[in-house]
Design a protein around this motif. Structure first.
Motif, short mmCIF file in Angstrom:
data_model
loop_
_atom_site.label_atom_id
_atom_site.label_comp_id
_atom_site.label_asym_id
_atom_site.label_seq_id
_atom_site.Cartn_x
_atom_site.Cartn_y
_atom_site.Cartn_z
N PRO A 8 0.82 -1.22 0.00
CA PRO A 8 0.00 0.00 0.00
C PRO A 8 0.85 1.27 0.00
O PRO A 8 1.89 1.34 0.65
N ARG A 25 -7.28 -2.73 0.60
CA ARG A 25 -5.85 -3.06 0.62
C ARG A 25 -5.42 -3.74 1.93
O ARG A 25 -4.27 -4.12 2.09
N GLY A 309 -7.21 -7.36 -3.13
CA GLY A 309 -6.55 -6.18 -2.56
C GLY A 309 -5.11 -6.03 -2.97
O GLY A 309 -4.53 -4.96 -2.75
N GLN A 310 -4.52 -7.04 -3.57
CA GLN A 310 -3.12 -6.93 -3.99
C GLN A 310 -3.00 -6.14 -5.29
O GLN A 310 -3.91 -6.13 -6.12
#
Length: 348
Positions: A8, A25, A309-310
């Motif tokens: 992030p 994230r 979220g990656q």
């Protein structure tokens, strides 16, 4: 070379937001003023050489990795310099209205900012509160002297009343050509793709932490205002800037989420594996967000497990690739024909 996983990269800003970025994230926000994340960025905030730059889990700056092996990252083509990847991608989660502002076009940037890129951009709506809207272009032709007076008076009500208000819903794609005045309501969460610059002309600085003298790219309003269109954006022109493709569920074949007019500047695709695999994306630099689920990222150079979220920076040398498993992905790429399209910029 395999894709690089990017941790992030939240960016502090004047406006509130960021909780939906944090949830996606998998992080805890440090403040309620981290409403942006710059994904795979090899450019930084205007006037700030570091903020925004993407950094790998090993602490390496992505721009430096690209500059050290441009052939591996972008293939046989080159942008303005060895670290240029032709695109900037952001997550933008606004919990308050953004100011009325404008981004200059390529011709203006070449003439005044020593840069081949302007800042045409597009939004893909990930989530929105009811009746939240974006404001795109003027709904009537404006007298330039009147616009200057209203800008100097910081007449927000007048500016918004003279703009096209578009209520958004999840899956809409909206193209904002350079020179077009625009603003975003609070409550909207978007993935933003744009030319790789941070050039903004603030017509409405009073709702920000900026001053008048910080609102014109250090060039003065007399110089920058010709980059601002004062022409009406007619209903049929506005409609041509909006795509509804993403409002229907994604399939395994990658589909374009933006109007065709975006293609010379950037491209945005999505697909879902649906328990099998997606269609193939051709080799080339890309920024990929795993928006749902989990699976494997598969290319000529190997396999990489991925989950919701990656974010990945995908190098050209990874070859053609696909996604297997049970996942959905959002893929941002440089414009069709990049970087030869930079030479065809028209002066605004």
């Amino acid at each position: 070379m395999i894709p690089v996983l990017l941790p992030p990269n939240p960016v502090q800003h004047f406006y509130r937001g960021g909780d939906r970025i944090a949830a996606l994230r998998g992080i805890v926000p440090e403040t309620d003023h981290q409403p942006e994340e710059w994904l795979g960025a090899t450019v930084s905030r205007f006037g700030d050489p570091r903020t925004g730059l993407a950094i790998t889990a090993d602490g390496e700056i992505l721009r430096d990795l690209v500059a050290a092996d441009p052939a591996g990252w972008t293939g046989p083509v080159r942008g303005r310099d060895a670290g240029d990847v032709g695109i900037l991608v952001k997550l933008l989660d606004a919990r308050q209205r953004l100011p009325v502002h404008v981004h200059p076009g390529r011709g203006f940037a070449v003439e005044h900012l020593d840069c081949p890129y302007g800042k045409t951009e597009a939004w893909y709506v990930l989530d929105t509160e009811p009746d939240s809207a974006v404001h795109v272009g003027w709904n009537t032709d404006l007298d330039r002297d009147e616009l200057d007076r209203r800008r100097d008076a910081q007449d927000s009500e007048w500016m918004l009343a003279h703009m096209n208000r578009v209520v958004v819903r999840e899956g809409m794609g909206i193209l904002v050509p350079a020179g077009t005045a625009h603003a975003i309501d609070g409550g909207i969460f978007v993935a933003e793709v744009q030319e790789p610059t941070d050039f903004s002309i603030l017509l409405e600085w009073s709702v920000t932490t900026s001053t008048r003298e910080e609102s014109h790219l250090d060039l003065g309003f007399d110089t920058v205002m010709p980059a601002v269109s004062s022409d009406r954006l007619a209903p049929e022109q506005l409609a041509a800037l909006i795509s509804e493709v993403g409002t229907a569920p994604a399939g395994t074949r990658f589909r374009s989420l933006l109007p065709a007019a975006a293609d010379p500047y950037f491209r945005l695709w999505d697909a879902a594996t649906l328990g099998t695999r997606t269609s193939v994306r051709p080799a080339g630099f890309a920024v990929v967000l795993i928006s749902e689920g989990a699976g494997e990222f598969v290319g000529g150079d190997g396999r990489l497990p991925v989950s919701q979220g990656q974010v990945l920076a995908v190098p050209h040398s990874f070859g053609d690739w696909t996604v297997e498993g049970d996942a959905a992905v959002l893929v941002a790429e440089p414009g069709a024909g990049w970087p030869t399209t930079l030479a065809t910029a028209e002066l605004r």
